[in-house]
Design a protein around this motif. Structure first.
Motif, PDB file in Angstrom:
ATOM      1  N   LEU A 194      21.435  15.250 -10.643  1.00 12.14           N
ATOM      2  CA  LEU A 194      22.864  15.411 -10.383  1.00 12.14           C
ATOM      3  C   LEU A 194      23.702  14.297 -10.987  1.00 12.14           C
ATOM      4  CD1 LEU A 194      22.683  16.624  -6.672  1.00 12.14           C
ATOM      5  CD2 LEU A 194      23.186  18.005  -8.700  1.00 12.14           C
ATOM      6  N   ASP A 195      23.086  13.153 -11.261  1.00 10.66           N
ATOM      7  CA  ASP A 195      23.798  12.083 -11.966  1.00 10.66           C
ATOM      8  C   ASP A 195      24.259  12.538 -13.352  1.00 10.66           C
ATOM      9  OD1 ASP A 195      23.522  10.272  -9.896  1.00 10.66           O
ATOM     10  OD2 ASP A 195      21.766   9.273 -10.757  1.00 10.66           O
ATOM     11  N   LYS A 196      23.538  13.497 -13.928  1.00  8.76           N
ATOM     12  CA  LYS A 196      23.810  13.914 -15.305  1.00  8.76           C
ATOM     13  C   LYS A 196      24.354  15.332 -15.425  1.00  8.76           C
ATOM     14  CE  LYS A 196      20.357  10.731 -17.158  1.00  8.76           C
ATOM     15  NZ  LYS A 196      19.157  10.557 -18.007  1.00  8.76           N
ATOM     16  N   ILE A 197      24.186  16.139 -14.382  1.00 10.54           N
ATOM     17  CA  ILE A 197      24.692  17.518 -14.421  1.00 10.54           C
ATOM     18  C   ILE A 197      25.721  17.694 -13.303  1.00 10.54           C
ATOM     19  CG2 ILE A 197      24.098  19.967 -14.272  1.00 10.54           C
ATOM     20  CD1 ILE A 197      21.299  19.248 -15.234  1.00 10.54           C
ATOM     21  N   PRO A 198      26.993  17.852 -13.636  1.00 10.99           N
ATOM     22  CA  PRO A 198      28.056  17.955 -12.622  1.00 10.99           C
ATOM     23  C   PRO A 198      28.127  19.346 -11.996  1.00 10.99           C
ATOM     24  CG  PRO A 198      29.012  18.128 -14.807  1.00 10.99           C
ATOM     25  CD  PRO A 198      27.533  17.881 -15.012  1.00 10.99           C
ATOM     26  N   ALA A 199      27.257  19.595 -11.036  1.00  9.51           N
ATOM     27  CA  ALA A 199      27.148  20.931 -10.446  1.00  9.51           C
ATOM     28  C   ALA A 199      28.379  21.292  -9.619  1.00  9.51           C
ATOM     29  CB  ALA A 199      25.899  21.003  -9.570  1.00  9.51           C
ATOM     30  N   ASP A 200      28.774  22.568  -9.708  1.00  8.01           N
ATOM     31  CA  ASP A 200      29.814  23.109  -8.829  1.00  8.01           C
ATOM     32  C   ASP A 200      29.195  23.746  -7.589  1.00  8.01           C
ATOM     33  OD1 ASP A 200      32.393  22.789 -10.408  1.00  8.01           O
ATOM     34  OD2 ASP A 200      31.110  23.801 -11.879  1.00  8.01           O
ATOM     35  N   TYR A 201      27.996  24.326  -7.764  1.00  5.19           N
ATOM     36  CA  TYR A 201      27.270  24.946  -6.657  1.00  5.19           C
ATOM     37  C   TYR A 201      25.789  24.577  -6.773  1.00  5.19           C
ATOM     38  CZ  TYR A 201      31.205  28.313  -7.033  1.00  5.19           C
ATOM     39  OH  TYR A 201      32.435  28.921  -7.136  1.00  5.19           O
ATOM     40  N   ILE A 226      28.593  18.374  -2.694  1.00  6.51           N
ATOM     41  CA  ILE A 226      28.561  19.567  -3.546  1.00  6.51           C
ATOM     42  C   ILE A 226      28.261  20.786  -2.670  1.00  6.51           C
ATOM     43  CG2 ILE A 226      27.415  20.689  -5.493  1.00  6.51           C
ATOM     44  CD1 ILE A 226      26.614  17.852  -6.444  1.00  6.51           C
ATOM     45  N   PRO A 227      29.055  21.850  -2.758  1.00  2.04           N
ATOM     46  CA  PRO A 227      28.762  23.055  -1.963  1.00  2.04           C
ATOM     47  C   PRO A 227      27.329  23.522  -2.197  1.00  2.04           C
ATOM     48  CG  PRO A 227      30.928  23.226  -2.965  1.00  2.04           C
ATOM     49  CD  PRO A 227      30.291  22.002  -3.560  1.00  2.04           C
ATOM     50  N   THR A 228      26.594  23.683  -1.111  1.00  2.00           N
ATOM     51  CA  THR A 228      25.159  23.959  -1.189  1.00  2.00           C
ATOM     52  C   THR A 228      24.766  25.009  -0.158  1.00  2.00           C
ATOM     53  OG1 THR A 228      24.672  21.687  -1.916  1.00  2.00           O
ATOM     54  CG2 THR A 228      22.854  22.921  -0.941  1.00  2.00           C
ATOM     55  N   ILE A 229      23.883  25.907  -0.567  1.00  2.61           N
ATOM     56  CA  ILE A 229      23.252  26.837   0.372  1.00  2.61           C
ATOM     57  C   ILE A 229      21.752  26.829   0.123  1.00  2.61           C
ATOM     58  CG2 ILE A 229      25.245  28.390   0.585  1.00  2.61           C
ATOM     59  CD1 ILE A 229      23.653  30.333  -1.312  1.00  2.61           C
ATOM     60  N   GLY A 230      21.005  27.382   1.071  1.00  3.04           N
ATOM     61  CA  GLY A 230      19.595  27.625   0.880  1.00  3.04           C
ATOM     62  C   GLY A 230      19.339  29.114   0.864  1.00  3.04           C
ATOM     63  N   SER A 277      22.561  16.764  -2.398  1.00  6.07           N
ATOM     64  CA  SER A 277      23.653  17.500  -3.037  1.00  6.07           C
ATOM     65  C   SER A 277      24.849  17.662  -2.106  1.00  6.07           C
ATOM     66  CB  SER A 277      23.162  18.872  -3.508  1.00  6.07           C
ATOM     67  OG  SER A 277      22.646  19.635  -2.435  1.00  6.07           O
ATOM     68  N   ALA A 278      24.608  18.076  -0.870  1.00  3.45           N
ATOM     69  CA  ALA A 278      25.705  18.309   0.068  1.00  3.45           C
ATOM     70  C   ALA A 278      25.988  17.093   0.939  1.00  3.45           C
ATOM     71  CB  ALA A 278      25.380  19.512   0.954  1.00  3.45           C
ATOM     72  N   GLY A 279      24.927  16.482   1.481  1.00  2.00           N
ATOM     73  CA  GLY A 279      25.107  15.390   2.429  1.00  2.00           C
ATOM     74  C   GLY A 279      25.663  14.130   1.816  1.00  2.00           C
ATOM     75  N   VAL A 280      25.184  13.753   0.630  1.00  2.00           N
ATOM     76  CA  VAL A 280      25.632  12.533  -0.042  1.00  2.00           C
ATOM     77  C   VAL A 280      26.806  12.806  -0.971  1.00  2.00           C
ATOM     78  CG1 VAL A 280      24.983  10.713  -1.663  1.00  2.00           C
ATOM     79  CG2 VAL A 280      23.373  11.428   0.112  1.00  2.00           C
ATOM     80  N   ARG A 281      26.706  13.883  -1.763  1.00  3.97           N
ATOM     81  CA  ARG A 281      27.674  14.114  -2.839  1.00  3.97           C
ATOM     82  C   ARG A 281      28.749  15.143  -2.510  1.00  3.97           C
ATOM     83  NH1 ARG A 281      25.083  12.333  -8.018  1.00  3.97           N
ATOM     84  NH2 ARG A 281      23.132  11.345  -7.379  1.00  3.97           N
ATOM     85  N   PHE A 329      18.653  10.403   5.059  1.00  4.79           N
ATOM     86  CA  PHE A 329      19.005  11.639   4.381  1.00  4.79           C
ATOM     87  C   PHE A 329      19.985  12.417   5.260  1.00  4.79           C
ATOM     88  CE2 PHE A 329      14.510  10.468   3.729  1.00  4.79           C
ATOM     89  CZ  PHE A 329      14.580  10.077   2.396  1.00  4.79           C
ATOM     90  N   PRO A 330      21.267  12.432   4.905  1.00  6.91           N
ATOM     91  CA  PRO A 330      22.301  12.951   5.798  1.00  6.91           C
ATOM     92  C   PRO A 330      22.188  14.449   6.102  1.00  6.91           C
ATOM     93  CG  PRO A 330      23.247  11.666   4.000  1.00  6.91           C
ATOM     94  CD  PRO A 330      21.817  11.903   3.658  1.00  6.91           C
ATOM     95  N   ALA A 331      22.745  14.831   7.239  1.00  8.93           N
ATOM     96  CA  ALA A 331      22.901  16.243   7.581  1.00  8.93           C
ATOM     97  C   ALA A 331      24.029  16.836   6.742  1.00  8.93           C
ATOM     98  CB  ALA A 331      23.221  16.383   9.065  1.00  8.93           C
ATOM     99  N   TRP A 332      24.073  18.153   6.671  1.00 14.66           N
ATOM    100  CA  TRP A 332      25.152  18.821   5.935  1.00 14.66           C
ATOM    101  C   TRP A 332      25.404  20.213   6.509  1.00 14.66           C
ATOM    102  CZ3 TRP A 332      23.776  23.311   3.201  1.00 14.66           C
ATOM    103  CH2 TRP A 332      22.402  23.482   2.964  1.00 14.66           C
ATOM    104  N   LEU A 333      26.604  20.703   6.277  1.00 16.76           N
ATOM    105  CA  LEU A 333      26.987  22.018   6.776  1.00 16.76           C
ATOM    106  C   LEU A 333      28.099  22.573   5.901  1.00 16.76           C
ATOM    107  CD1 LEU A 333      26.712  24.191   9.029  1.00 16.76           C
ATOM    108  CD2 LEU A 333      28.504  22.954  10.278  1.00 16.76           C
ATOM    109  N   LEU A 334      27.924  23.791   5.429  1.00 10.17           N
ATOM    110  CA  LEU A 334      28.928  24.481   4.626  1.00 10.17           C
ATOM    111  C   LEU A 334      29.632  25.515   5.487  1.00 10.17           C
ATOM    112  CD1 LEU A 334      29.970  24.742   1.631  1.00 10.17           C
ATOM    113  CD2 LEU A 334      28.387  26.686   1.417  1.00 10.17           C
ATOM    114  N   GLU A 335      30.940  25.578   5.369  1.00  8.83           N
ATOM    115  CA  GLU A 335      31.705  26.560   6.128  1.00  8.83           C
ATOM    116  C   GLU A 335      31.311  27.986   5.726  1.00  8.83           C
ATOM    117  OE1 GLU A 335      33.850  26.111   8.593  1.00  8.83           O
ATOM    118  OE2 GLU A 335      33.566  23.935   8.524  1.00  8.83           O
ATOM    119  N   LYS A 336      31.235  28.868   6.704  1.00 10.70           N
ATOM    120  CA  LYS A 336      30.858  30.254   6.427  1.00 10.70           C
ATOM    121  C   LYS A 336      31.837  30.951   5.496  1.00 10.70           C
ATOM    122  CE  LYS A 336      28.447  30.876  10.836  1.00 10.70           C
ATOM    123  NZ  LYS A 336      28.424  31.617  12.136  1.00 10.70           N
ATOM    124  N   GLU A 337      33.099  30.517   5.515  1.00 16.46           N
ATOM    125  CA  GLU A 337      34.117  31.143   4.683  1.00 16.46           C
ATOM    126  C   GLU A 337      34.178  30.560   3.273  1.00 16.46           C
ATOM    127  OE1 GLU A 337      35.802  33.890   5.537  1.00 16.46           O
ATOM    128  OE2 GLU A 337      34.466  33.803   7.273  1.00 16.46           O
TER     129      GLU A 337
END
Length: 391
Positions: free
Chosen positions: A149-156, A350-354, A344-348, A304-312
């Motif tokens: 991720l240092d080299k690829i600026p991901a949107d998702y 970046i919108p992330t899903i699994g 990706s989500a917790g530190v940076r 390693f931080p927790a993360w949560l993406l809004e459902k909307e």
């Protein structure tokens, strides 16, 4: 969506990944196979970076957003091979299942990402797709992914860790906490001239167990659990221990930081200093380091931080709609364990899903397997998720 020939090719890639052992720090054979496979499948670029991560790029016809599909190449060891009914590296197929170490965690998902995304017509993509296989996730969640991720600026980011084909939008984080008490060595026949570090650790452990921890309505409760304890010298050999070291596994909810996690333990230590003569203790977040198979050193704090993406959020909503629209029933869910999403989500942020095949409970078990039906549906899911997000 996949025709029979494509299904067989996907199964074959999964089997080849399983047949190549890839403990953390020993992922080179898998990385080389993935790079070779990406080239054969027509990726625009495929390379291995200095840390040993393998990266493949599929360029859309038009410029647009960047979508990363991510999974890890490393697996945990086979600790009890005599108990396996199937060869851990045989990739045997029986009753619609592929057996082997890493089948579920997570070479099945990696093969589905690698193969599925290669089938997407370039003219239907506005933007770029990257498929990334990272090293050392099993011991450093997200650290190697961070190098990408240092080299690829991901949107998702779409993680391939097992979700049973649901859309996971969050996870608790993880911190490894080291607590030490200091004492004074003495012969055990004259303990009064020393200070026993283990005795001083006992009230500290009791106090930590009674700490009030936060909770989150979706992610669940924060947890702290003792995972190991050792004293020095060890073995004791008639010596009063001068140090006691305890490791705690702390599961985190969103918003918790290193400082907020350590503060209640530091406060407890200060309180005990006023109550116990010669009490001395310290607490810190553990630091780990390891060598990748390319010879690069990875060193990081185990926070390693927790993360949560809004459902909307469009990533969550569009992905859920996409897989449901092709007849793969899915709902929003969460991970119970820690993943590279902490980076990706917790530190940076970046919108992330699994989104991945198989069950969490099949990770690290004897006779690990993945269902072929889940493997195929995952590939089809990756195709429609990418096509929808980059339309």
């Amino acid at each position: 969506m996949l025709i029979e020939k494509q299904k067989q090719e996907l199964v074959g890639i999964c089997q080849e990944l399983i047949r190549r052992p890839s403990l953390s720090g020993e992922e080179d054979k898998v990385a080389k196979f993935i790079k070779k496979t990406m080239n054969e499948l027509g990726y625009d670029e495929a390379w291995i970076d200095e840390y040993g991560n393998v990266i493949g790029k599929i360029e859309g016809k038009e410029k647009g957003k960047i979508l990363i599909f991510e999974g890890h190449m490393d697996t945990v060891p086979v600790t009890n091979p005599e108990d396996w009914k199937h060869d851990p590296f045989g990739a045997e197929i029986e009753n619609g299942k592929i057996y082997g170490r890493g089948a579920s965690d997570m070479k099945g998902a990696l093969s589905a990402m690698i193969y599925g995304t290669s089938l997407i017509p370039r003219e239907k993509i506005k933007g770029d797709i990257y498929v990334v296989g990272v090293v050392m996730e099993e011991i450093f969640e997200g650290i190697a992914f961070g190098k990408v991720l240092d080299k690829i600026p991901a949107d998702y980011v779409v993680l391939g860790e097992s979700t049973e084909l649901n859309i996971n939008i969050g996870q608790r984080g993880r911190a490894e906490i080291i607590v030490k008490t200091k004492g004074k060595p003495a012969h055990s026949s004259n303990p009064q001239v020393g200070v026993n570090a283990v005795y001083n650790m006992i009230p500290l452990i009791e106090g930590i167990r009674k700490l009030s921890l936060p909770s989150h309505e979706f992610l669940g409760d924060a947890i702290i659990e003792l995972t190991d304890i050792i004293s020095k010298p060890y073995p004791g050999a008639s010596v009063v221990p001068y140090e006691c070291r305890v490791t705690f596994d702390r599961r985190l909810i969103v918003g918790e930081t290193e400082e907020s996690v350590l503060k209640p333990i530091k406060d407890l230590i200060e309180d005990l200093k006023g109550k116990i003569p010669k009490f001395e203790a310290e607490v810190e977040i553990a630091t780990g380091e390891a060598m990748t198979y390319t010879g690069k050193q990875i060193k990081a704090k185990r926070f390693f931080p927790a993360w949560l993406l809004e459902k909307e959020h469009e990533l969550a909503k569009k992905s859920l709609d996409a897989v449901n629209n092709i007849g793969i029933p899915a709902k929003f869910s969460k991970y119970s364990f820690c993943t590279d999403g902490s980076q990706s989500a917790g530190v940076r942020g970046i919108p992330t899903i699994g989104y991945g095949p198989s069950k969490e409970s099949l990770a690290h078990v004897t006779d690990e397997y993945i269902e072929i039906e889940q493997l195929i549906k995952a590939a089809e899911g990756y195709i429609v998720i990418a096509s929808t997000l980059l339309h």
